[in-house]
Write a protein that holds these residues in place. Structure first.
Motif, short mmCIF file in Angstrom:
data_model
loop_
_atom_site.label_atom_id
_atom_site.label_comp_id
_atom_site.label_asym_id
_atom_site.label_seq_id
_atom_site.Cartn_x
_atom_site.Cartn_y
_atom_site.Cartn_z
N PRO A 126 14.06 69.25 -12.09
CA PRO A 126 13.02 69.26 -11.06
C PRO A 126 12.58 67.87 -10.62
O PRO A 126 12.28 67.66 -9.44
CB PRO A 126 11.86 70.03 -11.70
N LEU A 127 12.58 66.89 -11.54
CA LEU A 127 12.22 65.53 -11.14
C LEU A 127 13.21 64.97 -10.13
O LEU A 127 12.81 64.36 -9.12
CB LEU A 127 12.15 64.61 -12.35
N LEU A 128 14.49 65.15 -10.38
CA LEU A 128 15.49 64.66 -9.44
C LEU A 128 15.40 65.40 -8.10
O LEU A 128 15.49 64.79 -7.03
CB LEU A 128 16.89 64.81 -10.04
N ALA A 129 15.19 66.71 -8.16
CA ALA A 129 15.03 67.49 -6.92
C ALA A 129 13.80 67.04 -6.14
O ALA A 129 13.81 66.98 -4.90
CB ALA A 129 14.94 68.99 -7.25
N ILE A 130 12.74 66.68 -6.86
CA ILE A 130 11.51 66.20 -6.22
C ILE A 130 11.76 64.85 -5.52
O ILE A 130 11.41 64.68 -4.35
CB ILE A 130 10.38 66.05 -7.26
N VAL A 131 12.37 63.91 -6.22
CA VAL A 131 12.64 62.59 -5.62
C VAL A 131 13.48 62.76 -4.36
O VAL A 131 13.20 62.16 -3.32
CB VAL A 131 13.33 61.65 -6.63
N VAL A 173 34.85 78.91 -6.95
CA VAL A 173 33.89 77.83 -6.67
C VAL A 173 32.47 78.28 -7.01
O VAL A 173 32.12 79.45 -6.88
CB VAL A 173 33.98 77.38 -5.19
N ALA A 174 31.67 77.32 -7.50
CA ALA A 174 30.27 77.59 -7.84
C ALA A 174 29.38 76.53 -7.21
O ALA A 174 29.83 75.41 -6.91
CB ALA A 174 30.09 77.58 -9.36
N ASP A 175 28.12 76.86 -7.02
CA ASP A 175 27.11 75.90 -6.55
C ASP A 175 26.52 75.18 -7.76
O ASP A 175 25.93 75.81 -8.63
CB ASP A 175 26.01 76.63 -5.78
N PHE A 176 26.69 73.85 -7.79
CA PHE A 176 26.10 73.02 -8.83
C PHE A 176 25.13 72.00 -8.21
O PHE A 176 25.02 70.88 -8.68
CB PHE A 176 27.20 72.24 -9.59
N GLY A 177 24.41 72.38 -7.16
CA GLY A 177 23.75 71.39 -6.33
C GLY A 177 22.26 71.22 -6.46
O GLY A 177 21.62 70.67 -5.56
N THR A 178 21.63 71.65 -7.57
CA THR A 178 20.17 71.62 -7.64
C THR A 178 19.60 70.21 -7.65
O THR A 178 18.68 69.88 -6.90
CB THR A 178 19.67 72.37 -8.89
N ARG A 179 20.13 69.34 -8.48
CA ARG A 179 19.45 68.07 -8.76
C ARG A 179 19.44 67.08 -7.61
O ARG A 179 18.54 66.25 -7.52
CB ARG A 179 20.08 67.42 -10.01
N ARG A 180 20.42 67.15 -6.72
CA ARG A 180 20.44 66.19 -5.60
C ARG A 180 20.40 66.92 -4.25
O ARG A 180 20.86 66.40 -3.25
CB ARG A 180 21.67 65.28 -5.69
N LEU A 346 27.75 70.18 -0.99
CA LEU A 346 27.31 71.45 -0.39
C LEU A 346 25.82 71.45 -0.07
O LEU A 346 25.40 71.93 0.97
CB LEU A 346 27.62 72.61 -1.35
N THR A 347 24.99 70.91 -0.99
CA THR A 347 23.54 71.07 -0.83
C THR A 347 22.83 69.85 -0.25
O THR A 347 21.62 69.88 -0.05
CB THR A 347 22.88 71.41 -2.18
N ALA A 348 23.58 68.77 0.02
CA ALA A 348 22.92 67.57 0.58
C ALA A 348 23.76 66.93 1.68
O ALA A 348 23.66 65.73 1.92
CB ALA A 348 22.63 66.56 -0.52
N PRO A 355 23.27 61.21 1.25
CA PRO A 355 22.70 61.84 0.05
C PRO A 355 22.28 60.80 -0.98
O PRO A 355 22.83 59.70 -1.04
CB PRO A 355 23.86 62.69 -0.49
N MET A 356 21.32 61.13 -1.79
CA MET A 356 20.84 60.21 -2.81
C MET A 356 21.85 60.11 -3.95
O MET A 356 22.52 61.08 -4.30
CB MET A 356 19.50 60.67 -3.36
N ASN A 357 21.93 58.91 -4.52
CA ASN A 357 22.78 58.68 -5.70
C ASN A 357 21.86 58.23 -6.82
O ASN A 357 21.47 57.06 -6.90
CB ASN A 357 23.83 57.62 -5.38
N MET A 358 21.48 59.15 -7.68
CA MET A 358 20.48 58.86 -8.70
C MET A 358 20.76 59.66 -9.96
O MET A 358 21.42 60.70 -9.91
CB MET A 358 19.08 59.20 -8.17
#
Length: 403
Positions: A126-131, A173-180, A346-348, A355-358
């Motif tokens: 959630p912190l990464l998703a928030i940033v 294929v799966a969605d792994f895109g929560t954090r960014r 997919l998500t950014a 997209p952010m790189n963090m």
């Protein structure tokens, strides 16, 4: 009327996170409930995030209002390996901001976590998703969901045009895109679209909340932190990966059997991944270095142990796009089972948005440094260069330029 890419909330609830955080959290509760850890945030591309500090702090405070609802608890109760004592604990769990420090140091945004592993483990995603979403709300406030959707369907069109019907029937294929993710609304759109357009190929999402909402499978086993922490939890450093895998096997008894290989390079991992583990685990996950070269090593390792590679699965999750995933699939088809977890692409992926790189990585466990070396030259992650040098020496990992 066009719909904004941003919804009211950034983090929807306690299970708006990656599934492997919950699976690791259960293992921590049962094995290491009192171990302290430290984590640090790093923006890899030098982006100026200072203007967003106030809003990020506000959103961190909002996390404290989240709790596990009856509907979410019911969903988790239906997962066979989620134990009643863990679910009781999760029902009582609340985020505690006393374990988080967000500040500006040396003109950079710094986020640090320090506290019991059991109580800080859920902060990472959630912190990464928030940033990411705070930055996007400020820098791209007028982005529309239709822009994300159009970009997504262009990728789907490419895949349908370039993959044969037979290939598509086997492509997973799966969605792994929560954090960014660009935003929660964009990730929800991605999961909806994958489920609608590729029902036979879409195997699930790492996001537990979306898995529950969309009636798809939550996916994930372990992350680097699990193996990194054991560098300071096991009896000897040389036995740390074995201790991490052993503990996982005791916890899940053959379930959740995809192991992550690149914490101290794949070569060092495979030295520890003997016939016992190779039979107990269903497969391996790739997260750094050349994917096909990595797969060849894994196939050769299984063959050397007398195991049919077609009885195992390789999961790829490192900076994938659909064309890259299709290329890997074609290189390995018929030799070993493969599956692809695609995140940022997919998500950014919005036109005009970088997209952010963090990352937010564990830096210490039980008061001592931990490290991730990985298969990517020059990307060792550790605050203590002496510990990295010692780790390399113990596991016979050669130095690489740039470290």
């Amino acid at each position: 009327m066009s719909e904004s890419a941003f919804s009211e909330r950034i983090v929807q609830n306690l299970i708006d996170t990656d599934f492997y955080k919950l699976t690791m959290m259960q293992a921590v509760l049962h094995n290491y409930p009192n171990v302290d850890v430290e984590w640090e945030f790093r923006c890899r591309n030098g982006e100026d995030l200072r203007p967003y500090l106030g809003e990020i702090r506000h959103q961190i405070e909002c996390l404290c209002n989240l709790s596990l609802g009856a509907e979410q608890l019911g969903f988790l109760e239906r997962i066979s390996f989620m134990k009643p004592d863990f679910l009781r604990f999760l029902g009582l769990f609340r985020f505690n901001t006393s374990y988080v420090e967000a500040s500006i140091e040396d003109d950079e945004l710094r986020i640090r976590l320090h506290g019991p592993w059991l109580h800080v483990i859920l902060f990472e995603v959630p912190l990464l998703a928030i940033v990411s979403e705070v930055r996007n709300r400020h820098s791209h406030p007028h982005t529309l969901l239709s822009q994300a959707r159009d970009q997504l369907y262009a990728k789907f069109d490419w895949l349908k045009a370039n993959a044969s019907t037979e290939e598509l029937s086997e492509f997973k294929v799966a969605d792994f895109g929560t954090r960014r993710r660009f935003s929660y609304a964009v990730q929800e759109t991605v999961v909806d679209a994958l489920k609608q357009e590729f029902p036979g190929q879409f195997v699930g999402t790492s996001n537990v909340h979306l898995a529950q909402q969309k009636n798809v499978k939550p996916l994930g086993t372990m992350a680097h932190e699990w193996i990194m922490a054991h560098q300071q939890l096991g009896p000897r450093l040389i036995d740390s990966q074995i201790a991490a895998l052993d503990c996982w096997v005791r916890e899940y008894r053959g379930l959740l059997g995809i192991a992550l290989t690149d914490c101290i390079t794949t070569d060092a991992f495979l030295n520890d991944f003997d016939l016992y583990f190779a039979k107990l685990f269903d497969g391996l996950r790739h997260d750094s270095g050349d994917p096909v070269m990595w797969a060849e090593k894994c196939i050769a390792h299984y063959q050397k142990l007398g195991i049919d590679p077609m009885s195992k699965t390789l999961v790829f999750s490192d900076g994938l796009t659909l064309p890259k995933a299709l290329g890997i699939f074609r290189a390995l088809r018929g030799r070993i089972n493969v599956s692809f977890g695609i995140g940022t692409n997919l998500t950014a992926d919005i036109p005009g948005v970088k997209p952010m790189n963090m990352v937010l990585k564990m830096t210490a466990c039980a008061g001592q440094p931990v490290a991730k070396v990985s298969d990517e030259p020059g990307k060792a992650q550790c605050k203590d260069p002496n510990f990295v040098a010692y780790l390399r020496h113990v596991f016979k990992v050669p130095d690489t330029p740039g470290e």
